[in-house]
Motif scaffolding. Structure first.
Motif, PDB file in Angstrom:
ATOM      1  N   TRP A  49      46.806  41.479  32.596  1.00  0.00           N
ATOM      2  CA  TRP A  49      46.458  40.347  33.391  1.00  0.00           C
ATOM      3  C   TRP A  49      45.079  39.760  32.829  1.00  0.00           C
ATOM      4  O   TRP A  49      44.992  38.823  32.902  1.00  0.00           O
ATOM      5  CB  TRP A  49      46.919  40.465  34.597  1.00  0.00           C
ATOM      6  N   THR A  78      46.017  33.323  26.631  1.00  0.00           N
ATOM      7  CA  THR A  78      47.311  32.836  27.011  1.00  0.00           C
ATOM      8  C   THR A  78      48.043  32.392  25.802  1.00  0.00           C
ATOM      9  O   THR A  78      49.354  32.444  25.705  1.00  0.00           O
ATOM     10  CB  THR A  78      47.313  31.474  28.066  1.00  0.00           C
ATOM     11  N   LYS A 106      44.282  36.167  30.636  1.00  0.00           N
ATOM     12  CA  LYS A 106      43.778  34.929  31.351  1.00  0.00           C
ATOM     13  C   LYS A 106      42.854  34.340  30.117  1.00  0.00           C
ATOM     14  O   LYS A 106      42.814  33.032  30.324  1.00  0.00           O
ATOM     15  CB  LYS A 106      42.590  35.629  32.291  1.00  0.00           C
ATOM     16  N   TYR A 135      44.148  34.671  40.087  1.00  0.00           N
ATOM     17  CA  TYR A 135      42.701  35.267  39.930  1.00  0.00           C
ATOM     18  C   TYR A 135      41.802  34.662  41.090  1.00  0.00           C
ATOM     19  O   TYR A 135      40.556  35.157  41.333  1.00  0.00           O
ATOM     20  CB  TYR A 135      42.099  35.027  38.460  1.00  0.00           C
ATOM     21  N   GLU A 164      46.726  30.233  37.376  1.00  0.00           N
ATOM     22  CA  GLU A 164      45.372  30.654  37.355  1.00  0.00           C
ATOM     23  C   GLU A 164      44.785  30.839  38.719  1.00  0.00           C
ATOM     24  O   GLU A 164      44.403  32.176  39.084  1.00  0.00           O
ATOM     25  CB  GLU A 164      44.537  30.041  36.304  1.00  0.00           C
TER      26      GLU A 164
END
Length: 364
Positions: A277, A284, A281, A315, A311
């Motif tokens: 992950w 993509t 970020k 995050y 996003e």
């Protein structure tokens, strides 16, 4: 459980009805503590390399090498490949699972596929779902444990035509397209006193919503707003989390038994997933192309929109300070209380057995 119509739109059925179906279908099955890596027929999957890796030669002249075997594991997602699974596919594509000693098979969800059922029956070690699904499963005797929450805020919401509503209570007397029995909808109806709303079954098509500017519909904020944008329809939405139904989304989970017997594998899986992950970020576009090979119906433009929209949900929040996947007892206890209040849970059991942060990597 998710389902999908021919136009490619997805929708989520009520968590309660899903759990009841799961219980019936696995009544003769165990708790899923074995090491099977079998998959459900008909769904697509992606696997890391299945070959073993030779260890570095010793300092002697001997040509003998040792091999480190990878542990075969399977994770079932909650839909076909899409941005909501970006980190999982990144971890496969970039070899993070392999580096962690895992031969990972990602099995796509889809119509008629329940990750809770597959994990509970022992046909996969790991699954992906929402927080309320975990709580409902445990009530029904399926001892699932959340081991990471990819979404700090679940991406489910209610969409309406731009400028129509400032408060959800204004939907009284209006048509709302929603999956009957959905836990979040039962909560919203009670919390916002939606006693005269015209509740209509959501079929996956947005045609009726587009035709009626007074109506509203359930959505994933990572998907349907982009569809409307492409059609020139101006919309806004309420995020269910911001309306008070605070639940985590795309939770990675396994069973109590598997944690007890394979804690080292669980830790390797979680750490590699989170690494995926973090890679997704900033990369993509690269990983979206990987996922599109698995799900050609989903266009890159749509995936780019979804990746951007999700996003802050992944995050942000507690993940900013504590890392992706972090969970708090306060969020779990609040959700549990809401499910008890609307009658979908019979009682509030100790939350300590529902989730754990023990397998998350230390935040750098």
């Amino acid at each position: 459980m998710l389902t999908k119509d021919l136009s490619g739109k997805r929708y989520k059925l009520g968590a309660l009805s899903v759990m009841l179906a799961v219980v019936l279908s696995i009544s003769a099955c165990g708790s899923g503590g074995n090491n099977s890596a079998s998959t459900n027929g008909g769904s697509t999957s992606e696997s890391s390399s299945t070959t073993t890796e030779p260890a570095a030669p010793s300092s002697s002249d001997s040509t003998t090498t040792t091999e480190t075997k990878l542990t075969a594991v399977t994770q079932v997602t909650n839909w076909f490949a899409e941005p909501e699974h970006g980190g999982q596919y990144a971890a496969v594509s970039k070899g993070f699972y392999k580096e962690a000693g895992l031969d990972m098979t990602l099995q796509s969800g889809g119509p008629g596929i329940s990750s809770t059922q597959i994990v509970a029956s022992g046909k996969a070690e790991f699954g992906m779902g929402s927080a309320d699904e975990i709580l409902l499963a445990r009530q029904n005797g399926i001892p699932l444990v959340a081991i990471a929450a990819i979404f700090q805020k679940n991406p489910q919401g209610i969409m309406f035509h731009k400028g129509k509503y400032k408060d959800l209570s204004e939907l009284n007397g209006k048509k709302v397209y929603v999956g009957s029995g959905s836990a979040y909808w039962e909560y919203l109806k009670k919390a916002y006193k939606l006693d005269s709303v015209q509740e209509l079954k959501y079929t996956g098509s947005l045609a009726n919503f587009v035709a009626d500017p007074e109506s509203a519909t359930q959505i994933y904020v990572t998907s349907e707003p982009f569809t409307m944008q492409q059609q020139g329809v101006e919309v806004e939405y309420f995020l269910n989390y911001d309306l008070g139904y605070k639940q985590y989304g795309n939770i990675l989970y396994t069973t109590e038994d598997y944690i007890k017997n394979h804690a080292d594998i669980v830790k390797a899986y979680v750490e590699a997933s989170i690494k995926g992950w973090m890679y997704y970020k900033d990369n993509t576009e690269e990983i979206n192309k990987v996922m599109q090979e698995k799900n050609p119906d989903l266009k890159l433009e749509s995936m780019a929109y979804g990746a951007k929209a999700q996003e802050p949900l992944i995050y942000g929040g507690d993940a900013e300070a504590n890392g992706v996947g972090y969970m708090t007892p306060e969020i779990w206890e609040s959700l549990q209380k809401q499910l008890v209040d609307i009658g979908m849970l019979k009682k509030a059991d100790p939350i300590s057995s529902v989730f754990t942060n023990d397998f998350l990597p230390a935040k750098s």
